[in-house]
Design a protein around this motif. Structure first.
Motif, PDB file in Angstrom:
ATOM      1  N   ILE A  66       0.971  -1.279   0.008  1.00 35.75           N
ATOM      2  CA  ILE A  66      -0.209   0.070  -0.122  1.00 35.75           C
ATOM      3  C   ILE A  66       0.991   1.250   0.048  1.00 35.75           C
ATOM      4  O   ILE A  66       1.976   1.211   0.266  1.00 35.75           O
ATOM      5  CB  ILE A  66      -0.890  -0.263   1.241  1.00 35.75           C
ATOM      6  CG1 ILE A  66      -0.157   0.240   2.445  1.00 35.75           C
ATOM      7  CG2 ILE A  66      -1.810  -1.196   1.173  1.00 35.75           C
ATOM      8  CD1 ILE A  66      -1.002   0.195   3.793  1.00 35.75           C
ATOM      9  N   PRO A  67       0.449   2.369  -0.247  1.00 35.71           N
ATOM     10  CA  PRO A  67       1.238   3.705  -0.382  1.00 35.71           C
ATOM     11  C   PRO A  67       1.759   3.860   1.270  1.00 35.71           C
ATOM     12  O   PRO A  67       1.019   3.718   2.010  1.00 35.71           O
ATOM     13  CB  PRO A  67       0.252   4.679  -0.908  1.00 35.71           C
ATOM     14  CG  PRO A  67      -0.826   3.971  -1.463  1.00 35.71           C
ATOM     15  CD  PRO A  67      -1.127   2.492  -0.904  1.00 35.71           C
ATOM     16  N   ARG A  68       2.847   4.395   1.117  1.00 35.09           N
ATOM     17  CA  ARG A  68       3.218   4.549   2.465  1.00 35.09           C
ATOM     18  C   ARG A  68       2.670   5.987   3.205  1.00 35.09           C
ATOM     19  O   ARG A  68       2.466   5.911   4.275  1.00 35.09           O
ATOM     20  CB  ARG A  68       4.901   5.265   2.460  1.00 35.09           C
ATOM     21  CG  ARG A  68       5.604   5.287   3.622  1.00 35.09           C
ATOM     22  CD  ARG A  68       7.051   5.632   3.499  1.00 35.09           C
ATOM     23  NE  ARG A  68       7.647   6.224   4.656  1.00 35.09           N
ATOM     24  CZ  ARG A  68       9.211   6.453   4.805  1.00 35.09           C
ATOM     25  NH1 ARG A  68       9.829   6.097   4.033  1.00 35.09           N
ATOM     26  NH2 ARG A  68       9.471   6.904   6.212  1.00 35.09           N
ATOM     27  N   GLU A  69       2.125   6.760   2.378  1.00 34.67           N
ATOM     28  CA  GLU A  69       1.584   7.978   2.627  1.00 34.67           C
ATOM     29  C   GLU A  69       0.303   7.443   3.699  1.00 34.67           C
ATOM     30  O   GLU A  69      -0.638   6.802   3.054  1.00 34.67           O
ATOM     31  CB  GLU A  69       1.119   9.028   1.611  1.00 34.67           C
ATOM     32  CG  GLU A  69       0.434  10.334   2.085  1.00 34.67           C
ATOM     33  CD  GLU A  69      -0.061  11.021   1.028  1.00 34.67           C
ATOM     34  OE1 GLU A  69      -0.439  11.990   1.082  1.00 34.67           O
ATOM     35  OE2 GLU A  69      -0.107  10.688  -0.330  1.00 34.67           O
ATOM     36  N   LYS A  70       0.430   8.225   4.790  1.00 37.96           N
ATOM     37  CA  LYS A  70      -0.901   8.183   5.735  1.00 37.96           C
ATOM     38  C   LYS A  70      -1.018   6.311   6.181  1.00 37.96           C
ATOM     39  O   LYS A  70      -2.133   5.969   6.444  1.00 37.96           O
ATOM     40  CB  LYS A  70      -2.338   8.548   5.160  1.00 37.96           C
ATOM     41  CG  LYS A  70      -1.998  10.144   5.341  1.00 37.96           C
ATOM     42  CD  LYS A  70      -3.614  10.381   5.008  1.00 37.96           C
ATOM     43  CE  LYS A  70      -3.592  12.041   5.116  1.00 37.96           C
ATOM     44  NZ  LYS A  70      -4.840  12.605   4.928  1.00 37.96           N
ATOM     45  N   GLU A  75       4.521   5.436  10.034  1.00 37.53           N
ATOM     46  CA  GLU A  75       4.714   6.121  11.308  1.00 37.53           C
ATOM     47  C   GLU A  75       5.465   5.474  12.409  1.00 37.53           C
ATOM     48  O   GLU A  75       6.385   6.051  13.043  1.00 37.53           O
ATOM     49  CB  GLU A  75       3.492   6.456  12.175  1.00 37.53           C
ATOM     50  CG  GLU A  75       3.500   7.415  13.492  1.00 37.53           C
ATOM     51  CD  GLU A  75       2.147   7.627  13.814  1.00 37.53           C
ATOM     52  OE1 GLU A  75       2.383   7.912  15.220  1.00 37.53           O
ATOM     53  OE2 GLU A  75       1.071   7.632  13.139  1.00 37.53           O
ATOM     54  N   VAL A  76       5.365   4.061  12.313  1.00 38.18           N
ATOM     55  CA  VAL A  76       6.357   3.362  13.182  1.00 38.18           C
ATOM     56  C   VAL A  76       7.630   3.339  12.734  1.00 38.18           C
ATOM     57  O   VAL A  76       8.371   3.457  13.824  1.00 38.18           O
ATOM     58  CB  VAL A  76       5.665   1.740  13.174  1.00 38.18           C
ATOM     59  CG1 VAL A  76       6.487   1.041  13.975  1.00 38.18           C
ATOM     60  CG2 VAL A  76       4.365   1.469  13.576  1.00 38.18           C
ATOM     61  N   ALA A  77       7.930   3.311  11.405  1.00 39.21           N
ATOM     62  CA  ALA A  77       9.345   3.572  10.850  1.00 39.21           C
ATOM     63  C   ALA A  77      10.130   4.635  11.456  1.00 39.21           C
ATOM     64  O   ALA A  77      11.104   4.652  11.636  1.00 39.21           O
ATOM     65  CB  ALA A  77       9.291   3.135   9.403  1.00 39.21           C
ATOM     66  N   ASP A  78       9.031   5.922  11.236  1.00 44.43           N
ATOM     67  CA  ASP A  78       9.561   7.000  11.367  1.00 44.43           C
ATOM     68  C   ASP A  78      10.164   7.353  12.902  1.00 44.43           C
ATOM     69  O   ASP A  78      10.976   7.906  13.252  1.00 44.43           O
ATOM     70  CB  ASP A  78       8.680   8.168  10.959  1.00 44.43           C
ATOM     71  CG  ASP A  78       8.244   8.186   9.344  1.00 44.43           C
ATOM     72  OD1 ASP A  78       9.290   7.634   8.761  1.00 44.43           O
ATOM     73  OD2 ASP A  78       7.259   8.814   8.878  1.00 44.43           O
ATOM     74  N   CYS A  79       9.057   6.915  13.654  1.00 45.79           N
ATOM     75  CA  CYS A  79       9.565   7.168  15.000  1.00 45.79           C
ATOM     76  C   CYS A  79      10.110   6.103  15.994  1.00 45.79           C
ATOM     77  O   CYS A  79      10.459   6.182  17.164  1.00 45.79           O
ATOM     78  CB  CYS A  79       8.134   7.367  15.872  1.00 45.79           C
ATOM     79  SG  CYS A  79       6.738   5.992  16.217  1.00 45.79           S
ATOM     80  N   ALA A  80      10.356   4.849  15.360  1.00 47.89           N
ATOM     81  CA  ALA A  80      10.900   3.444  15.855  1.00 47.89           C
ATOM     82  C   ALA A  80      10.205   3.268  17.369  1.00 47.89           C
ATOM     83  O   ALA A  80      10.828   2.847  17.942  1.00 47.89           O
ATOM     84  CB  ALA A  80      12.125   3.836  15.939  1.00 47.89           C
ATOM     85  N   ASP A  81       8.950   3.448  17.339  1.00 49.10           N
ATOM     86  CA  ASP A  81       8.087   3.059  18.619  1.00 49.10           C
ATOM     87  C   ASP A  81       7.030   2.561  18.253  1.00 49.10           C
ATOM     88  O   ASP A  81       6.506   2.536  17.122  1.00 49.10           O
ATOM     89  CB  ASP A  81       7.940   4.511  19.545  1.00 49.10           C
ATOM     90  CG  ASP A  81       7.739   4.186  20.837  1.00 49.10           C
ATOM     91  OD1 ASP A  81       7.750   3.015  21.231  1.00 49.10           O
ATOM     92  OD2 ASP A  81       7.642   5.102  21.601  1.00 49.10           O
ATOM     93  N   VAL A  82       6.149   2.069  19.194  1.00 50.40           N
ATOM     94  CA  VAL A  82       4.896   1.444  19.200  1.00 50.40           C
ATOM     95  C   VAL A  82       3.790   2.416  18.816  1.00 50.40           C
ATOM     96  O   VAL A  82       3.830   3.372  19.441  1.00 50.40           O
ATOM     97  CB  VAL A  82       4.533   0.601  20.370  1.00 50.40           C
ATOM     98  CG1 VAL A  82       3.028   0.135  20.390  1.00 50.40           C
ATOM     99  CG2 VAL A  82       5.566  -0.531  20.716  1.00 50.40           C
TER     100      VAL A  82
END
Length: 583
Positions: A66-70, A75-82
């Protein structure tokens, strides 16, 4: 998140070689476990690429990306958190996302984090109803993400990726084909095996070019192959200078691309490598998923590449008959090892050797025969050359010597003073203690050393190792007769004759054929007999099949003769009948 972080993150993701790879049961087990544990219809191992979320494993989802946008996994990859989204429709950011529009309401994702802190994506579970997450479930989700990362690291660290080329290796090839067969059973594919150099010359190349030559060549070859083949083709590094990949195109298209690849690989240059050292070939083998095991698929593709090399062609198509021939040869060696231990497969036959003047039988040549209980009679012309290339040749010679000495002892007790000739190989001369062991056999059988004669070809006598020289000196000093077999077909150098403690020369049958018809053969044989007599050898002519050839050999002064004109090689009982009748 910084641009530099994202660049490094994507670099690590690509180095792991996970994107756009085949489904894998080892990841699917974890995904199924997550779906069952949370009692949710959807679970996935999602990898965050530059502009998409790609699913390495999924349950309850038909599409692969699926597209990465939204996308919450982004978001998990960006913040490296749950990331927990209890209700997507209640979220201003996600209410109009692809997932929300497809009916997804709940999302929970735990990051897939590398040891150096880069998040590759998420282990996620999704539902079609709003939901809360307990602390125990959150801990379980994080445990599952750790299991996924452990599997990723295991695949990369434990022999799944070649460290030099960065390509997946043989183990990954096997697993990928197994996974592919589960999804597409009976689908037709082509396996292609690429070999940059002749592997039989690998040790010579390393000796001349250095130990890193093949590794450097593999790296250069892998880079060029990736440029030539399309992005969807996954290339596997199978061994030094060896690669494999699979294709599902038409036969003509696959062959066309294989030829283009072979031509491109000819352009590789390392240091000052001469072009003749690089001899790439490509083998192509059709197969159906699930019908043959992956190891056999790679084997038949390699067989096709070896056929291409032997025929000096750029591309080889799998030939079943050729493959079966090689398989038979390999099988014969394995069967022969068993035959040596059995008591009902191997036996000796004896071809008489006669005094050329009197016609009296003065000796025999002991020849091995093999009657396999399933394959039937196997010609020595087929199995002996194969065995001679393996360590089994030493056991073969030892078996023949013991059987021949046993028979010679029986004949001597009966008053038949026959010399038994036994063929030995070059490898036997490299055996420490070969001469002493033979002398021990003769002593145990109470046989004179004149009862046994050893036959060696010119090529085997030309070996110049210290062990070979020591064994020849020991045999010569012991009084055991040595015969130069197939004389005239090997080096035929006069220099070696003066250094070999032999007493007999056996002229090869190729010179005796049509002796009475070819004047050139007559002159050659006459010269051989005259020269070897002058050097003190007795001369035996092999392959005598006509009375005319026999008479001519008598006129030329040949000492002994053997051939079908007198008798074929005979089992012991038949030889006894032949000998009694002749007397």
């Amino acid at each position: 998140m910084t641009t530099e972080y994202e660049k490094e993150r994507l670099a690590r993701l690509r180095k792991l070689d996970l994107l756009d790879t085949l489904p894998s049961e080892s990841f699917d087990r974890i995904t199924r476990m997550a779906s069952q544990l949370f009692e949710l219809p959807i679970a996935a191992v999602s990898l965050t690429d530059q502009d998409r979320q790609w699913f390495k494993s999924r349950v309850g989802v038909e599409h692969w990306e699926i597209p990465r946008e939204k996308a919450p996994c982004g978001e998990v990859a960006d913040c490296a958190d749950v990331v927990i989204i209890n209700d997507m429709l209640a979220s201003d950011h996600y209410k109009d996302s692809v997932l929300a529009e497809s009916g997804i309401r709940f999302y929970a994702g735990a990051p897939l984090v590398t040891r150096d802190g880069f998040s590759l994506g998420a282990m996620c579970v999704l539902g079609t109803e709003p939901r809360e997450v307990t602390e125990q479930e959150l801990a379980a989700l994080q445990d599952l993400s750790s299991m996924v990362m452990a599997q990723i690291e295991l695949r990369h660290a434990v022999g799944r990726v070649d460290s030099g080329t960065g390509l997946p290796n043989y183990l990954q090839f096997v697993e990928d084909l197994e996974d592919l067969a589960r999804d597409y059973p009976d689908k037709a594919y082509f396996a292609l095996s690429t070999e940059l150099v002749d592997l039989s010359e690998a040790s010579t190349l390393q000796r001349v070019m250095g130990p890193s030559y093949l590794e450097d060549l593999s790296i250069a070859g892998s880079q060029l192959m990736q440029e030539v083949l399309n992005d969807e083709t996954r290339i596997y590094h199978i061994g030094p200078g060896q690669f494999a990949y699979i294709d599902s195109g038409s036969r003509d298209a696959v062959l066309k691309q294989a030829k283009e690849l072979q031509q491109a690989l000819l352009s590789i240059r390392l240091q000052d490598t001469s072009p003749f050292m690089l001899r790439p070939v490509v083998g192509v083998a059709p197969f159906k998923l699930g019908v043959n095991p992956p190891g056999n698929i790679l084997r038949i593709a390699h067989s096709a590449s070896r056929d291409a090399r032997s025929k000096e062609e750029a591309v080889g198509w799998y030939n079943k008959a050729s493959d079966q021939s090689h398989q038979r040869r390999f099988g014969l060696i394995a069967h022969f090892a068993e035959a040596l231990k059995a008591d009902d497969q191997l036996y000796l036959v004896y071809q008489p050797r006669l005094d050329a003047v009197s016609g009296e039988c003065v000796g025999v040549e002991a020849l091995i025969r093999w009657d396999h209980n399933q394959l039937g009679a196997i010609s020595p012309a087929e199995f002996v050359p194969l065995v001679e290339k393996t360590p089994l040749v030493r056991e073969l010679t030892d078996w023949v010597l013991r059987q021949a000495i046993h028979q010679a002892a029986q004949w001597h007790r009966e008053g038949k003073k026959l010399t038994v000739s036994v063929n030995i190989a070059a490898a036997n001369l490299d055996e420490k203690g070969f001469c002493d062991r033979l002398l021990g056999y003769l002593e145990s059988a109470k046989l004179p050393r004149s009862a046994i004669e050893l036959e060696l070809t010119e090529n085997s006598l030309m070996k110049n190792s210290r062990a070979a020289r020591q064994q020849l000196e020991c045999l010569g000093a012991s009084g055991i007769s040595l015969a130069i077999d197939d004389f005239g077909t090997g080096y035929s150098s006069l220099a070696y004759l003066q250094n070999i403690p032999a007493q007999v020369v056996k002229i090869d049958r190729s010179f005796i054929d049509a002796l009475e018809e070819e004047e050139r053969n007559q002159k050659l044989v006459k010269s051989m007999i005259s020269m070897t007599h002058d050097l003190g050898y007795r001369v035996v002519a092999e392959g005598v099949e006509t009375a005319a050839a026999y008479e001519m050999l008598q006129q030329l002064g040949c000492d002994e003769v053997q051939g079908y004109f007198f008798a074929k090689p005979l089992p012991q009982r038949d030889f006894q009948h032949w000998l009694d009748a002749r007397r």
